[in-house]
Motif scaffolding. Structure first.
Motif, PDB file in Angstrom:
ATOM      1  N   PHE A 140     -14.397  19.675  13.989  1.00 18.50           N
ATOM      2  CA  PHE A 140     -13.911  18.661  13.048  1.00 18.50           C
ATOM      3  C   PHE A 140     -14.793  17.446  13.136  1.00 18.50           C
ATOM      4  N   ASP A 141     -15.103  16.887  12.012  1.00 21.58           N
ATOM      5  CA  ASP A 141     -15.861  15.636  11.939  1.00 21.58           C
ATOM      6  C   ASP A 141     -16.007  15.221  10.488  1.00 21.58           C
ATOM      7  N   PHE A 142     -16.133  13.912  10.298  1.00 17.92           N
ATOM      8  CA  PHE A 142     -16.392  13.407   8.954  1.00 17.92           C
ATOM      9  C   PHE A 142     -17.780  13.874   8.495  1.00 17.92           C
ATOM     10  N   ILE A 191      -0.589   4.269  -9.137  1.00 18.66           N
ATOM     11  CA  ILE A 191      -0.495   5.412  -8.225  1.00 18.66           C
ATOM     12  C   ILE A 191      -1.208   6.593  -8.890  1.00 18.66           C
ATOM     13  N   ILE A 192      -1.975   7.321  -8.112  1.00 23.83           N
ATOM     14  CA  ILE A 192      -2.619   8.523  -8.664  1.00 23.83           C
ATOM     15  C   ILE A 192      -1.606   9.653  -8.519  1.00 23.83           C
ATOM     16  N   THR A 193      -1.221  10.215  -9.642  1.00 20.77           N
ATOM     17  CA  THR A 193      -0.148  11.218  -9.569  1.00 20.77           C
ATOM     18  C   THR A 193      -0.682  12.656  -9.531  1.00 20.77           C
ATOM     19  N   THR A 199     -15.085  11.045   2.042  1.00 18.72           N
ATOM     20  CA  THR A 199     -14.104  12.057   1.640  1.00 18.72           C
ATOM     21  C   THR A 199     -14.813  13.361   1.278  1.00 18.72           C
ATOM     22  N   ASP A 200     -14.233  14.470   1.687  1.00 15.84           N
ATOM     23  CA  ASP A 200     -14.848  15.764   1.373  1.00 15.84           C
ATOM     24  C   ASP A 200     -14.434  16.296   0.000  1.00 15.84           C
ATOM     25  N   THR A 201     -13.193  16.004  -0.433  1.00 15.08           N
ATOM     26  CA  THR A 201     -12.795  16.616  -1.712  1.00 15.08           C
ATOM     27  C   THR A 201     -13.356  15.848  -2.911  1.00 15.08           C
ATOM     28  N   GLY A 218      -4.470  11.085  -0.700  1.00 17.93           N
ATOM     29  CA  GLY A 218      -4.991  10.288   0.408  1.00 17.93           C
ATOM     30  C   GLY A 218      -6.465  10.579   0.659  1.00 17.93           C
ATOM     31  N   ASN A 219      -6.853  11.833   0.479  1.00 19.82           N
ATOM     32  CA  ASN A 219      -8.268  12.174   0.699  1.00 19.82           C
ATOM     33  C   ASN A 219      -9.151  11.552  -0.375  1.00 19.82           C
ATOM     34  N   LEU A 220      -8.681  11.563  -1.618  1.00 17.67           N
ATOM     35  CA  LEU A 220      -9.469  10.931  -2.698  1.00 17.67           C
ATOM     36  C   LEU A 220      -9.642   9.435  -2.444  1.00 17.67           C
ATOM     37  N   CYS A 221      -8.582   8.802  -1.905  1.00 18.28           N
ATOM     38  CA  CYS A 221      -8.588   7.335  -1.754  1.00 18.28           C
ATOM     39  C   CYS A 221      -8.998   6.897  -0.351  1.00 18.28           C
ATOM     40  N   LEU A 222      -9.463   7.838   0.453  1.00 23.41           N
ATOM     41  CA  LEU A 222      -9.868   7.534   1.837  1.00 23.41           C
ATOM     42  C   LEU A 222     -10.733   6.271   1.894  1.00 23.41           C
ATOM     43  N   TRP A 251     -21.156  22.136   0.732  1.00 26.09           N
ATOM     44  CA  TRP A 251     -21.886  22.200   2.010  1.00 26.09           C
ATOM     45  C   TRP A 251     -21.860  20.830   2.665  1.00 26.09           C
ATOM     46  N   LYS A 252     -21.549  20.844   3.978  1.00 25.31           N
ATOM     47  CA  LYS A 252     -21.277  19.582   4.677  1.00 25.31           C
ATOM     48  C   LYS A 252     -22.021  19.528   6.006  1.00 25.31           C
ATOM     49  N   LEU A 253     -22.667  18.402   6.251  1.00 25.89           N
ATOM     50  CA  LEU A 253     -23.321  18.177   7.539  1.00 25.89           C
ATOM     51  C   LEU A 253     -22.426  17.277   8.392  1.00 25.89           C
ATOM     52  N   MET A 275       0.846  -1.199   0.000  1.00 23.39           N
ATOM     53  CA  MET A 275       0.000   0.000   0.000  1.00 23.39           C
ATOM     54  C   MET A 275       0.877   1.244   0.000  1.00 23.39           C
ATOM     55  N   LEU A 276       0.310   2.320  -0.559  1.00 20.93           N
ATOM     56  CA  LEU A 276       1.018   3.594  -0.594  1.00 20.93           C
ATOM     57  C   LEU A 276       0.711   4.375   0.669  1.00 20.93           C
ATOM     58  N   LEU A 277       1.720   5.046   1.186  1.00 19.92           N
ATOM     59  CA  LEU A 277       1.535   5.893   2.375  1.00 19.92           C
ATOM     60  C   LEU A 277       1.779   7.338   1.960  1.00 19.92           C
ATOM     61  N   ALA A 278       0.740   8.173   2.113  1.00 16.11           N
ATOM     62  CA  ALA A 278       0.896   9.598   1.792  1.00 16.11           C
ATOM     63  C   ALA A 278       1.078  10.337   3.118  1.00 16.11           C
ATOM     64  N   GLY A 279      -0.003  10.936   3.666  1.00 18.99           N
ATOM     65  CA  GLY A 279       0.110  11.569   4.979  1.00 18.99           C
ATOM     66  C   GLY A 279      -0.030  10.566   6.119  1.00 18.99           C
ATOM     67  N   GLY A 280      -0.648   9.443   5.838  1.00 16.80           N
ATOM     68  CA  GLY A 280      -0.799   8.377   6.837  1.00 16.80           C
ATOM     69  C   GLY A 280      -1.934   8.593   7.834  1.00 16.80           C
ATOM     70  N   THR A 281      -2.722   9.666   7.667  1.00 16.07           N
ATOM     71  CA  THR A 281      -3.755   9.962   8.672  1.00 16.07           C
ATOM     72  C   THR A 281      -4.943   9.000   8.594  1.00 16.07           C
ATOM     73  N   ASP A 282      -5.070   8.294   7.499  1.00 15.64           N
ATOM     74  CA  ASP A 282      -6.111   7.260   7.376  1.00 15.64           C
ATOM     75  C   ASP A 282      -5.471   5.870   7.454  1.00 15.64           C
ATOM     76  N   LEU A 283      -4.411   5.663   6.688  1.00 17.37           N
ATOM     77  CA  LEU A 283      -3.824   4.314   6.595  1.00 17.37           C
ATOM     78  C   LEU A 283      -3.255   3.834   7.929  1.00 17.37           C
ATOM     79  N   LEU A 284      -2.533   4.700   8.640  1.00 17.40           N
ATOM     80  CA  LEU A 284      -1.871   4.216   9.864  1.00 17.40           C
ATOM     81  C   LEU A 284      -2.889   3.827  10.954  1.00 17.40           C
ATOM     82  N   ALA A 305      -2.189  15.446   5.927  1.00 13.06           N
ATOM     83  CA  ALA A 305      -3.093  14.816   4.950  1.00 13.06           C
ATOM     84  C   ALA A 305      -2.874  15.390   3.552  1.00 13.06           C
ATOM     85  N   THR A 306      -3.056  14.536   2.566  1.00 11.49           N
ATOM     86  CA  THR A 306      -2.779  14.943   1.177  1.00 11.49           C
ATOM     87  C   THR A 306      -4.035  14.826   0.299  1.00 11.49           C
ATOM     88  N   VAL A 307      -3.938  15.435  -0.863  1.00 15.06           N
ATOM     89  CA  VAL A 307      -5.035  15.382  -1.842  1.00 15.06           C
ATOM     90  C   VAL A 307      -5.283  13.927  -2.268  1.00 15.06           C
TER      91      VAL A 307
HETATM   92  C1  LIG Z   1      -9.774  12.635  13.548  1.00 19.31           C
HETATM   93  C2  LIG Z   1      -9.873  12.565  12.060  1.00 19.31           C
HETATM   94  C3  LIG Z   1     -10.800  13.340  11.400  1.00 19.31           C
HETATM   95  C4  LIG Z   1     -10.916  13.258  10.012  1.00 19.31           C
HETATM   96  N1  LIG Z   1     -11.848  14.043   9.393  1.00 19.31           N
HETATM   97  C5  LIG Z   1     -11.983  13.969   8.038  1.00 19.31           C
HETATM   98  C6  LIG Z   1     -12.959  14.778   7.376  1.00 19.31           C
HETATM   99  O1  LIG Z   1     -13.678  15.560   7.993  1.00 19.31           O
HETATM  100  N2  LIG Z   1     -13.077  14.652   6.029  1.00 19.31           N
HETATM  101  C7  LIG Z   1     -12.283  13.801   5.297  1.00 19.31           C
HETATM  102  O2  LIG Z   1     -12.430  13.757   4.070  1.00 19.31           O
HETATM  103  N3  LIG Z   1     -11.346  13.036   5.897  1.00 19.31           N
HETATM  104  C8  LIG Z   1     -11.170  13.101   7.247  1.00 19.31           C
HETATM  105  N4  LIG Z   1     -10.221  12.336   7.873  1.00 19.31           N
HETATM  106  C9  LIG Z   1      -9.496  11.315   7.104  1.00 19.31           C
HETATM  107  C10 LIG Z   1      -8.094  11.706   6.598  1.00 19.31           C
HETATM  108  O3  LIG Z   1      -7.404  12.455   7.545  1.00 19.31           O
HETATM  109  C11 LIG Z   1      -8.161  12.483   5.318  1.00 19.31           C
HETATM  110  O4  LIG Z   1      -9.066  11.891   4.414  1.00 19.31           O
HETATM  111  C12 LIG Z   1      -6.814  12.648   4.621  1.00 19.31           C
HETATM  112  O5  LIG Z   1      -6.944  13.498   3.526  1.00 19.31           O
HETATM  113  C13 LIG Z   1      -6.183  11.354   4.150  1.00 19.31           C
HETATM  114  O6  LIG Z   1      -4.982  11.701   3.483  1.00 19.31           O
HETATM  115  P1  LIG Z   1      -3.584  11.048   3.838  1.00 19.31           P
HETATM  116  O7  LIG Z   1      -2.582  11.687   2.937  1.00 19.31           O
HETATM  117  O8  LIG Z   1      -3.283  11.122   5.279  1.00 19.31           O
HETATM  118  O9  LIG Z   1      -3.872   9.561   3.391  1.00 19.31           O
HETATM  119  P2  LIG Z   1      -3.147   8.197   3.785  1.00 19.31           P
HETATM  120  O10 LIG Z   1      -3.621   7.750   5.108  1.00 19.31           O
HETATM  121  O11 LIG Z   1      -1.681   8.278   3.571  1.00 19.31           O
HETATM  122  O12 LIG Z   1      -3.751   7.261   2.636  1.00 19.31           O
HETATM  123  C14 LIG Z   1      -5.138   7.008   2.541  1.00 19.31           C
HETATM  124  C15 LIG Z   1      -5.362   6.009   1.407  1.00 19.31           C
HETATM  125  O13 LIG Z   1      -5.025   6.582   0.164  1.00 19.31           O
HETATM  126  C16 LIG Z   1      -4.066   5.783  -0.520  1.00 19.31           C
HETATM  127  N5  LIG Z   1      -3.234   6.712  -1.275  1.00 19.31           N
HETATM  128  C17 LIG Z   1      -2.636   7.819  -0.773  1.00 19.31           C
HETATM  129  N6  LIG Z   1      -2.039   8.499  -1.766  1.00 19.31           N
HETATM  130  C18 LIG Z   1      -2.259   7.806  -2.901  1.00 19.31           C
HETATM  131  C19 LIG Z   1      -1.886   8.005  -4.261  1.00 19.31           C
HETATM  132  N7  LIG Z   1      -1.167   9.054  -4.664  1.00 19.31           N
HETATM  133  N8  LIG Z   1      -2.298   7.100  -5.182  1.00 19.31           N
HETATM  134  C20 LIG Z   1      -3.039   6.021  -4.810  1.00 19.31           C
HETATM  135  N9  LIG Z   1      -3.413   5.776  -3.530  1.00 19.31           N
HETATM  136  C21 LIG Z   1      -3.025   6.675  -2.594  1.00 19.31           C
HETATM  137  C22 LIG Z   1      -3.340   5.035   0.592  1.00 19.31           C
HETATM  138  O14 LIG Z   1      -2.731   3.846   0.124  1.00 19.31           O
HETATM  139  C23 LIG Z   1      -4.500   4.755   1.530  1.00 19.31           C
HETATM  140  O15 LIG Z   1      -5.252   3.661   1.065  1.00 19.31           O
HETATM  141  C24 LIG Z   1     -10.069  12.404   9.264  1.00 19.31           C
HETATM  142  C25 LIG Z   1      -9.122  11.623   9.937  1.00 19.31           C
HETATM  143  C26 LIG Z   1      -9.018  11.704  11.315  1.00 19.31           C
HETATM  144  C27 LIG Z   1      -7.982  10.851  12.008  1.00 19.31           C
END
Ligand SMILES: Cc1cc2nc3c(=O)[nH]c(=O)nc-3n(C[C@H](O)[C@H](O)[C@H](O)COP(=O)(O)OP(=O)(O)OC[C@H]3O[C@@H](n4cnc5c(N)ncnc54)[C@H](O)[C@@H]3O)c2cc1C
Ligand code: SF4
Length: 340
Positions: free
Chosen positions: A231-233, A206-208, A161-163, A114-118, A223-225, A30-39, A110-112
């Motif tokens: 902060f909240d999903f 990989i999404i570039t 995902t919001d974006t 990672g947010n798309l692939c959340l 607009w988000k509920l 798996m790819l690790l970007a910011g790691g805020t979801d994967l870790l 967090a990265t663009v």
């Molecule tokens: C407390 C908390 C609150 C949150 N609130 C929100 C929220 O309100 N809205 C929201 O949208 N998200 C939220 N998140 C989720 C997360 O933080 C974000 O979605 C963030 O943008 C994920 O990005 P990342 O770079 O950390 O992803 P990572 O954790 O690094 O990766 C997420 C996934 O994307 C894949 N990936 C990453 N980059 C690529 C790439 N270039 N190509 C292919 N695959 C890739 C990884 O393999 C993994 O499967 C929250 C998380 C936490 C812990």
């Protein structure tokens, strides 16, 4: 403290290096970007890759090109979007989506991409290993039943995902690269309405970049509920983008619901009503009515599902009023306080 499982870590230095590592064993990597979801997911044993390829050192993924269209490298942080004054002016919907994701600390990491692939989310899945084990797991990981709808043949976890809904509404495309070559697809085609196979991205890709078409003359809003305004999903969201002609008629309209299915959900019935028309209060009400049946939230996230569904109408109404150019500050306040 929950510990990470053991895994091999490889820090990629280029896209070519990253795709080589992915190609070696796509199903286990798996790819690790910011790691805020994967870790956190790895700690809860929801995702257990044997190999993790870090993208932090891949400078090519942090580019930002403005040549009519906006080309965003997927390693751009969400903070960089929030701080981008030009983005706020030229593409307000994307800026609004980014500012409402998580917290400032999380957005720094967090990265663009990672947010798309959340990963999709669900009350029965976003739990510790022991919690999930106590209910004998579910089909998204380690089990064979869906606890949300026990007769469902597929997982109904929610796209949170919001974006992604906003990129879809903007008509954005993504570039995917693998050792087999590269392809560019619409963001709308990146997603599938399946809580487990929610991406059409292949495991070795990989999404570039995300490519947003020229937004001159166009407007957008998000607009988000959510429960907490800090902060909240999202538990329901609406992304809209379109062009308002000098005579007030709307063209190129796209309206997308977020967090009410396993993918961002375009609403062609509402778009057809609006296209070529002036956004009057009556038309906005009709579009909100048309969007209402499409959103079918399940009982697997915060808030009661009937109420979440009911909120689709006001969210669509507010987003379209925003697109029309109304002063929506009071409405944003009402939404934050949930006086709807
Ligand atoms: C407390 C908390 C609150 C949150 N609130 C929100 C929220 O309100 N809205 C929201 O949208 N998200 C939220 N998140 C989720 C997360 O933080 C974000 O979605 C963030 O943008 C994920 O990005 P990342 O770079 O950390 O992803 P990572 O954790 O690094 O990766 C997420 C996934 O994307 C894949 N990936 C990453 N980059 C690529 C790439 N270039 N190509 C292919 N695959 C890739 C990884 O393999 C993994 O499967 C929250 C998380 C936490 C812990
Ligand atoms: S929707 Fe069903 S299968 Fe999917 S994560 Fe939730 S309980 Fe599991």
């Amino acid at each position: 403290m929950i510990r990470l499982p053991s895994f091999s870590y490889i820090a990629a230095r280029s896209i070519a290096e990253a795709v080589d590592h992915l190609a070696a064993s796509p199903a286990e990597t798996m790819l690790l970007a910011g790691g805020t979801d994967l870790l956190p997911n790895m700690k809860r044993r929801q995702q257990v890759p044997r190999v993790v390829v870090g993208l932090r050192g891949v400078a090519e993924l942090s580019g930002l090109g403005r040549d009519g269209e906006l080309t965003l490298g997927t390693m751009n942080s969400l903070t960089s979007l929030v701080r981008d004054e030009r983005l706020k002016r030229e593409c307000p919907g994307l800026w609004q989506a980014a500012t409402q994701i998580a917290t400032p600390h999380l957005r720094n990491m967090a990265t663009v991409g990672g947010n798309l692939c959340l990963d999709t989310r669900c009350t029965y899945y976003d739990q510790s290993y022991e919690w999930r084990q106590a209910i004998n797991f579910c089909m998204k990981k380690d089990g064979d039943i869906c606890w949300v709808a026990t007769s469902s043949p597929k997982c109904l976890a929610v796209s949170s995902t919001d974006t992604a809904p906003m990129f879809q509404a903007l008509g954005a495309r993504v570039r995917l690269v693998s050792t087999r070559g590269e392809r560019t697809i619409d963001v709308a085609d990146l997603f599938a309405n399946d809580g487990m196979q929610y991406l059409t991205r292949q495991p070795d890709e990989i999404i570039t970049d995300v490519i947003v078409p020229d937004q001159s003359g166009r407007r957008s809003a998000y607009w988000k509920l959510r429960r907490r305004g800090s902060f909240d999903f999202p538990v329901a969201s609406v992304a809209v983008a379109g062009r308002i002609e000098p005579d007030g008629r709307v063209q190129d309209i796209r309206l997308v619901l977020g967090a009410v299915a396993s993918r961002p959900l375009g609403i062609p019935a509402a778009e057809a009503l609006i296209r070529g028309q002036v956004l009057t209060d009556d038309l906005i009400a009709a579009a909100a009515d048309a969007a209402y049946p499409a959103g079918k939230p399940m009982d697997n996230t915060d808030y009661e599902l009937v109420w979440r569904k009911k909120m689709i109408r006001p969210l669509v109404t507010y987003a379209l009023r925003d697109l029309r150019g109304d002063d929506t500050r009071a409405l944003r306040l009402r939404l934050a306080r949930q006086i709807l």
